[in-house]
Every structure is written in C-alpha cells, then in structure tokens.
Design a protein around this motif. Structure first.
Motif, mmCIF file in Angstrom:
data_model
loop_
_atom_site.group_PDB
_atom_site.id
_atom_site.type_symbol
_atom_site.label_atom_id
_atom_site.label_comp_id
_atom_site.label_asym_id
_atom_site.label_seq_id
_atom_site.Cartn_x
_atom_site.Cartn_y
_atom_site.Cartn_z
ATOM 1 N N GLN A 23 65.137 77.957 18.657
ATOM 2 C CA GLN A 23 66.081 77.120 17.925
ATOM 3 C C GLN A 23 66.498 75.960 18.823
ATOM 4 O O GLN A 23 66.840 76.167 19.982
ATOM 5 N N ASN A 25 69.127 72.603 18.765
ATOM 6 C CA ASN A 25 70.204 71.858 18.108
ATOM 7 C C ASN A 25 70.486 70.607 18.933
ATOM 8 O O ASN A 25 70.540 70.677 20.163
ATOM 9 N N TYR A 129 76.795 77.250 21.425
ATOM 10 C CA TYR A 129 75.986 76.257 20.719
ATOM 11 C C TYR A 129 75.061 76.884 19.672
ATOM 12 O O TYR A 129 74.472 76.173 18.869
ATOM 13 N N PHE A 130 74.945 78.215 19.674
ATOM 14 C CA PHE A 130 73.980 78.867 18.784
ATOM 15 C C PHE A 130 74.572 79.872 17.820
ATOM 16 O O PHE A 130 73.944 80.185 16.817
ATOM 17 N N SER A 131 75.744 80.385 18.098
ATOM 18 C CA SER A 131 76.321 81.355 17.170
ATOM 19 C C SER A 131 77.838 81.360 17.275
ATOM 20 O O SER A 131 78.401 81.134 18.344
ATOM 21 N N GLU A 132 78.464 81.613 16.141
ATOM 22 C CA GLU A 132 79.917 81.689 16.085
ATOM 23 C C GLU A 132 80.378 82.912 16.880
ATOM 24 O O GLU A 132 79.844 84.007 16.701
ATOM 25 N N TYR A 172 82.847 75.736 13.447
ATOM 26 C CA TYR A 172 81.626 76.295 12.855
ATOM 27 C C TYR A 172 81.695 76.203 11.341
ATOM 28 O O TYR A 172 82.764 76.329 10.749
ATOM 29 N N ASN A 174 79.658 78.103 8.281
ATOM 30 C CA ASN A 174 78.708 79.189 7.982
ATOM 31 C C ASN A 174 77.995 79.689 9.232
ATOM 32 O O ASN A 174 76.778 79.902 9.230
ATOM 33 N N THR A 176 77.315 78.105 12.003
ATOM 34 C CA THR A 176 76.620 77.066 12.766
ATOM 35 C C THR A 176 77.631 76.110 13.398
ATOM 36 O O THR A 176 78.522 75.607 12.707
ATOM 37 N N VAL A 178 79.202 72.845 14.344
ATOM 38 C CA VAL A 178 79.071 71.501 13.781
ATOM 39 C C VAL A 178 79.851 70.456 14.578
ATOM 40 O O VAL A 178 79.535 69.272 14.516
ATOM 41 N N LYS A 193 77.215 67.701 15.595
ATOM 42 C CA LYS A 193 75.814 68.123 15.380
ATOM 43 C C LYS A 193 75.071 67.045 14.605
ATOM 44 O O LYS A 193 75.538 66.564 13.585
#
Length: 195
Positions: A23, A25, A129-132, A172, A174, A176, A178, A193
């Motif tokens: 992934q 971002n 940066y990748f998950s809540e 975040y 959902n 992600t 932002v 983002k």
C-alpha cells in the motif's frame, strides 16, 4: 498434466516471491494553505514480515527538510526502526536508530544510546499512516525514540501528544488517514491525503 504442474508451480512461485500486500499513500504538506512539500508512505506485508517506509520532502522559503523513516516488523513486533532528518542547517540533522535486543530495545539518537526495557513495540507513529489506531493509547515515535500518548477524540480523530505540550491531530475517514494537523515552529501545518 505437465502443463498444469508448470502453471501451478509458476503461480505459487510468483505468490511466494512477491509481497502479498503493498500500500502506498501520498500526502501534500501545506502551511497557510500553500503547498510546501510531500509525504510518501509505503507499507509492504509479506507473510509475518512488514515494512514501512515514509519519505518526507518539505521546502519553506530557504529552509529545506528531508526525512526518511524505515520500520521493520516480524509477527507485528518492531525489530528495527531508523529515522533520519536532514535540513542542511548545522545541528538540526537527526539520526535515530531503534533495535530490538532480546527483551529490550536499544535506541541511539545522534550517537547517544539509551535502553527501553520493554520486550515488544507493536505500534509506531508510522503505522498511523495506514490504519486507524482504535484501542491504542500510546505509540512509539521512531524520530524521538520514545513512547507518546495517543488519545481518541471521537469521530475518527486522534490526538498525538508531543513533548513540550505540542499536539498533532490525525483524522480518519472509514479507517483511512485523510488529514493531519501538525504543531510546527512555523505555525500549523496541514497534511492532506492526495492519493
């Protein structure tokens, strides 16, 4: 039959030799609503191994800062983190290396070594940066070489409490990331983002 065997072998080899999940971002850094830099965050997962690489490039007037963070995990436990920041200004550059050594971590910041007596670091700032960070109340700063408090503000927002009373707010949507609001010496920076 041989063709089927060769095809099965080829597919298996392709899956084993390449990352199972990757992934990337990208974010734009803004100060006073003007773009001043970029952040590229990449995460690769291959079986029990995970790596995170975050590259930041910022230029404000005559000041320029480049930083890299590299984290390596095995079974969701940090084994190595390396953070470098280069600004070209004398005394501003920083190198922090965190390495798991048995039941503790050795942390070297600009040549000065310390030890944290914890046997597992499972969450770092890079992971934000990748998950809540649901159900996480502290995270390890690869740059500072220490744990920082992390507080849920509700509505997908989290406050990372920095030394000297500063705070960063991670937002975040959902699950992600932002946007990040960053307390900075030049004022408030916004990280948004872009892809």
């Amino acid at each position: 039959m041989n063709t089927l065997r060769v095809l099965l072998y080829t597919v298996t080899l392709a899956v084993v030799c390449s990352p199972l999940w990757a992934q990337t971002n990208t974010f734009e850094v803004r100060i006073a609503n003007h773009p001043v830099g970029t952040i590229e965050a990449r995460q690769d997962v291959n079986g029990h191994a995970k790596s995170i690489v975050i590259k930041t490039h910022i230029q404000v007037m005559l000041s320029k800062v480049n930083s890299d963070i590299i984290n390596e995990y095995n079974n969701n436990i940090l084994t190595l983190a390396k953070s470098t920041r280069q600004s070209g200004k004398n005394g501003d550059d920083k190198l922090t290396t965190t390495r798991r050594e048995g039941s503790s971590y050795s942390i070297v910041v600009n040549g000065k070594r310390q030890v944290i007596n914890t046997n597992e670091i499972q969450h770092c700032v890079g992971d934000l940066y990748f998950s809540e960070p649901k159900h996480i109340n502290r995270t390890f700063s690869e740059t500072l070489g220490q744990f920082l408090p992390l507080k849920s503000l509700g509505g997908g927002q989290y406050e990372l409490q920095l030394p000297e009373g500063k705070k960063n707010i991670y937002k975040y949507d959902n699950g992600t990331l932002v946007q990040v609001e960053v307390d900075h010496v030049l004022g408030k920076a916004i990280i948004v983002k872009s892809s």
